[in-house]
Design an enzyme around this catalytic site. Structure first.
Site, PDB file in Angstrom:
ATOM      1  N   HIS A 307      15.626  37.302  53.112  1.00  0.00           N
ATOM      2  CA  HIS A 307      17.051  38.266  53.154  1.00  0.00           C
ATOM      3  C   HIS A 307      17.564  38.478  53.874  1.00  0.00           C
ATOM      4  CE1 HIS A 307      17.665  42.381  52.813  1.00  0.00           C
ATOM      5  NE2 HIS A 307      17.708  42.775  51.419  1.00  0.00           N
ATOM      6  N   ASP A 365      12.493  41.813  45.420  1.00  0.00           N
ATOM      7  CA  ASP A 365      12.356  41.093  43.890  1.00  0.00           C
ATOM      8  C   ASP A 365      10.905  40.236  43.530  1.00  0.00           C
ATOM      9  OD1 ASP A 365      15.049  42.404  42.626  1.00  0.00           O
ATOM     10  OD2 ASP A 365      16.105  41.042  44.115  1.00  0.00           O
TER      11      ASP A 365
HETATM   12  N1  ACO Z   1      13.951  29.532  49.574  1.00  0.00           N
HETATM   13  C1  ACO Z   1      14.300  28.029  51.075  1.00  0.00           C
HETATM   14  N2  ACO Z   1      15.425  28.788  51.953  1.00  0.00           N
HETATM   15  C2  ACO Z   1      15.686  29.516  52.339  1.00  0.00           C
HETATM   16  C3  ACO Z   1      15.953  30.724  51.394  1.00  0.00           C
HETATM   17  C4  ACO Z   1      14.793  31.107  50.199  1.00  0.00           C
HETATM   18  N3  ACO Z   1      15.140  31.980  49.312  1.00  0.00           N
HETATM   19  N4  ACO Z   1      16.490  31.782  51.560  1.00  0.00           N
HETATM   20  C5  ACO Z   1      17.062  31.394  53.363  1.00  0.00           C
HETATM   21  N5  ACO Z   1      16.932  29.917  52.784  1.00  0.00           N
HETATM   22  C6  ACO Z   1      16.994  29.357  54.207  1.00  0.00           C
HETATM   23  C7  ACO Z   1      18.922  28.644  54.592  1.00  0.00           C
HETATM   24  O1  ACO Z   1      18.660  27.817  53.622  1.00  0.00           O
HETATM   25  C8  ACO Z   1      18.784  28.956  55.716  1.00  0.00           C
HETATM   26  O2  ACO Z   1      18.644  27.635  56.055  1.00  0.00           O
HETATM   27  P1  ACO Z   1      19.775  27.239  57.165  1.00  0.00           P
HETATM   28  O3  ACO Z   1      19.719  27.953  58.535  1.00  0.00           O
HETATM   29  O4  ACO Z   1      18.952  25.858  57.734  1.00  0.00           O
HETATM   30  O5  ACO Z   1      21.174  26.481  57.260  1.00  0.00           O
HETATM   31  C9  ACO Z   1      19.060  29.528  56.422  1.00  0.00           C
HETATM   32  O6  ACO Z   1      17.448  30.131  55.475  1.00  0.00           O
HETATM   33  C10 ACO Z   1      19.205  31.556  56.414  1.00  0.00           C
HETATM   34  O7  ACO Z   1      19.700  31.489  54.810  1.00  0.00           O
HETATM   35  P2  ACO Z   1      20.982  32.023  54.973  1.00  0.00           P
HETATM   36  O8  ACO Z   1      21.339  31.771  53.336  1.00  0.00           O
HETATM   37  O9  ACO Z   1      22.036  31.681  55.796  1.00  0.00           O
HETATM   38  O10 ACO Z   1      20.789  33.649  54.696  1.00  0.00           O
HETATM   39  P3  ACO Z   1      21.340  34.778  54.342  1.00  0.00           P
HETATM   40  O11 ACO Z   1      21.193  35.651  54.990  1.00  0.00           O
HETATM   41  O12 ACO Z   1      22.828  34.496  53.759  1.00  0.00           O
HETATM   42  O13 ACO Z   1      20.640  34.925  52.779  1.00  0.00           O
HETATM   43  C11 ACO Z   1      19.644  35.324  51.203  1.00  0.00           C
HETATM   44  C12 ACO Z   1      19.393  35.721  52.513  1.00  0.00           C
HETATM   45  C13 ACO Z   1      20.772  35.809  49.799  1.00  0.00           C
HETATM   46  C14 ACO Z   1      18.670  36.441  50.593  1.00  0.00           C
HETATM   47  C15 ACO Z   1      18.962  34.604  50.688  1.00  0.00           C
HETATM   48  O14 ACO Z   1      18.030  34.320  51.731  1.00  0.00           O
HETATM   49  C16 ACO Z   1      18.291  34.029  49.804  1.00  0.00           C
HETATM   50  O15 ACO Z   1      18.995  33.263  49.192  1.00  0.00           O
HETATM   51  N6  ACO Z   1      17.136  34.146  48.446  1.00  0.00           N
HETATM   52  C17 ACO Z   1      16.729  34.210  47.805  1.00  0.00           C
HETATM   53  C18 ACO Z   1      17.447  34.517  46.271  1.00  0.00           C
HETATM   54  C19 ACO Z   1      16.619  36.164  47.108  1.00  0.00           C
HETATM   55  O16 ACO Z   1      15.767  36.251  46.889  1.00  0.00           O
HETATM   56  N7  ACO Z   1      17.701  37.179  46.435  1.00  0.00           N
HETATM   57  C20 ACO Z   1      17.051  38.530  46.860  1.00  0.00           C
HETATM   58  C21 ACO Z   1      17.631  39.233  48.664  1.00  0.00           C
HETATM   59  S1  ACO Z   1      17.445  40.986  47.931  1.00  0.00           S
HETATM   60  C22 ACO Z   1      18.276  42.101  47.446  1.00  0.00           C
HETATM   61  O17 ACO Z   1      19.459  41.039  46.715  1.00  0.00           O
HETATM   62  C23 ACO Z   1      17.496  42.758  46.346  1.00  0.00           C
END
Ligand code: ACO
Length: 430
Positions: A307, A365
């Protein structure tokens, strides 16, 4: 409130003092509003990771401590004691209602549940397999055609009616989209039922036989709507504010918010979680998929994990997990392989160094889809359910923005990296 200043030292020791503003909770903010005018530079923050876009007194999140409060009330207390409509009143009006206020509010919402009959014609134009989120966004957008001349954003009474219509009519539109998908007749709302009961009725009743509303199902939906009701300046809410900041019709602004919510990185994640669990299939495959999620060359991510704001735990996920147990038990569901799979996947990921180091925890979620599935709601409707809950947050934020004298049209700047000026070449010389 202003307390201290930040001193910015630019090239050549050029100094500037930036005021610091302090809210009632959360980090201070540095007010950079005058930066361009005085220093000729912009700030750069893709994804608004460190940027506050507005002042708001609706919702507070502390991502480190896993705190979520609506108008100061912890979401755990509201989830235990309140109802979705009471929370809606709180979000829209700032305080919990008295007995007569909530009675009047509930009555108003019940009286706005019907759609203009003309609006139902839209559903005749969609293909039978149109995604319900696309239909929801399109039909809500059409409300700006029905309520254009009667919507004066500067009139507080009109702003109230807009919020009531959005809250009351979204379930009717959502249910109509579902009925189109399954080829059943549209079911009209029943004003003797409460919000969640009425939704279940419109989704699952058929004209040919009586439909009995399941108390557990309506309780679970009500809870999910409370948990989804608002989440401060998230992607869809910021979209509503941004679209509305130009003075656009607020129903179109909500349609824009619905479109933003649909993406798998936002509200679409609940649908993506179920698809992911089905793809993983059984617990023997968990290790393989966790490795895929960690592999940077593989686009696979663990949906429902991570998140932007919560870096410890998502308080909504904790509440939902408990409700998930309750729903599956009370509905006497013995076939819960997806829930078992989800629980084991969560445990494996929570012990994995990659997820620990990056603070990746299950979000709201991760479990909501399992509850929806147990209630008989199809996967394609999961994000629609999220939209119904969030609709009140969008309306509350739009109202707050419109009434804020400091609000301006949202217009970010950029770091231009395209070609510098060049001269037009005639086509024969290219
Ligand atoms: N699985 C594997 N790796 C992940 C995941 C995941 N679900 N989420 C983040 N990471 C990793 C990224 O690859 C990144 O790694 P790095 O630093 O080595 O490049 C690091 O963790 C940070 O992730 P970002 O995408 O840069 O973080 P951001 O804050 O931009 O994104 C997000 C948050 C979009 C929710 C992300 O965690 C994600 O895509 N999760 C899966 C989708 C999801 O569950 N979304 C629902 C969010 S809750 C809502 O909207 C109600």
């Amino acid at each position: 409130m202003s307390k201290d200043v930040y001193r910015l030292i630019g090239p050549g020791g050029n100094e500037m003092e930036l005021p610091i503003r302090t809210g009632t909770a959360g980090p201070d903010v540095i007010d950079i509003g005058a930066l361009y005018k005085t220093k000729g530079v912009f700030t750069y923050d893709p994804g608004f990771v460190s940027t506050g876009s507005c002042e708001s007194d609706i919702t507070f999140i502390d991502g480190e401590k896993g705190v979520l409060m609506y108008r100061g009330y912890p979401v755990e207390q509201l989830a235990e004691h309140s109802s979705f409509l009471e929370v809606s009143y709180l979000l829209l009006h700032g305080d919990l209602p008295t007995a007569s206020e909530i009675e009047k509010f509930e009555q108003t919402i019940r009286r706005h549940t019907m759609l203009n009959e003309g609006m139902l014609n839209f559903f005749k134009g969609f293909r039978y397999d149109a995604h319900p989120m696309a239909m929801l966004s399109a039909v809500v957008g059409s409300m700006s055609a029905y309520y254009h001349n009667v919507m004066d954003a500067s009139n507080p009474e009109h702003r109230d009616i807009f919020a009531h219509r959005i809250l009351a009519k979204l379930p009717t539109i959502a249910a109509a989209a579902y009925k189109l998908n399954i080829g059943q007749p549209f079911i009209y709302p029943r004003n003797d039922l409460n919000y969640s009961e009425n939704l279940l009725h419109m989704l699952f009743a058929v004209p040919a036989e009586p439909y009995e509303i399941d108390e557990v199902a309506s309780e679970a939906l009500d809870l999910l709507f409370i948990l989804h009701a608002d989440h401060e300046q998230n992607c869809s809410t910021s979209t509503v504010r941004m679209a509305g900041s130009s003075g656009a019709n607020p129903y179109s602004a909500i349609a824009a918010g619905i479109s933003a919510l649909w993406g798998p990185a936002h509200g679409g994640a609940n649908e993506a979680v179920l698809e992911m669990l089905e793809q993983i299939g059984d617990t023997s495959q968990i290790k393989k998929y966790v490795e895929k999620a960690k592999d940077k060359s593989d686009p696979f991510r663990l949906m429902g994990f991570g998140h932007r704001v919560y870096k410890n735990f998502d308080p909504r996920a904790t509440i939902i997990q408990d409700m998930c147990h309750k729903v599956l038990q009370r509905l006497d569901r013995k076939d819960t392989p997806l829930f078992d799979l989800a629980q084991e996947l969560e445990q494996v990921a929570l012990k994995d160094d990659y997820f620990i180091e990056k603070n990746l925890y299950p979000n709201v979620d991760f479990y909501s889809g399992i509850i929806y599935k147990a209630l008989g709601i199809p996967t394609s409707m999961f994000t629609v359910m999220f939209a119904l809950g969030r609709s009140v947050g969008w309306a509350a934020h739009w109202r707050e923005m419109i009434a804020d004298p400091a609000a301006k049209i949202a217009r970010p700047r950029q770091l231009y990296t395209g070609p510098a000026q060049r001269n037009y070449t005639p086509i024969e010389k290219r």
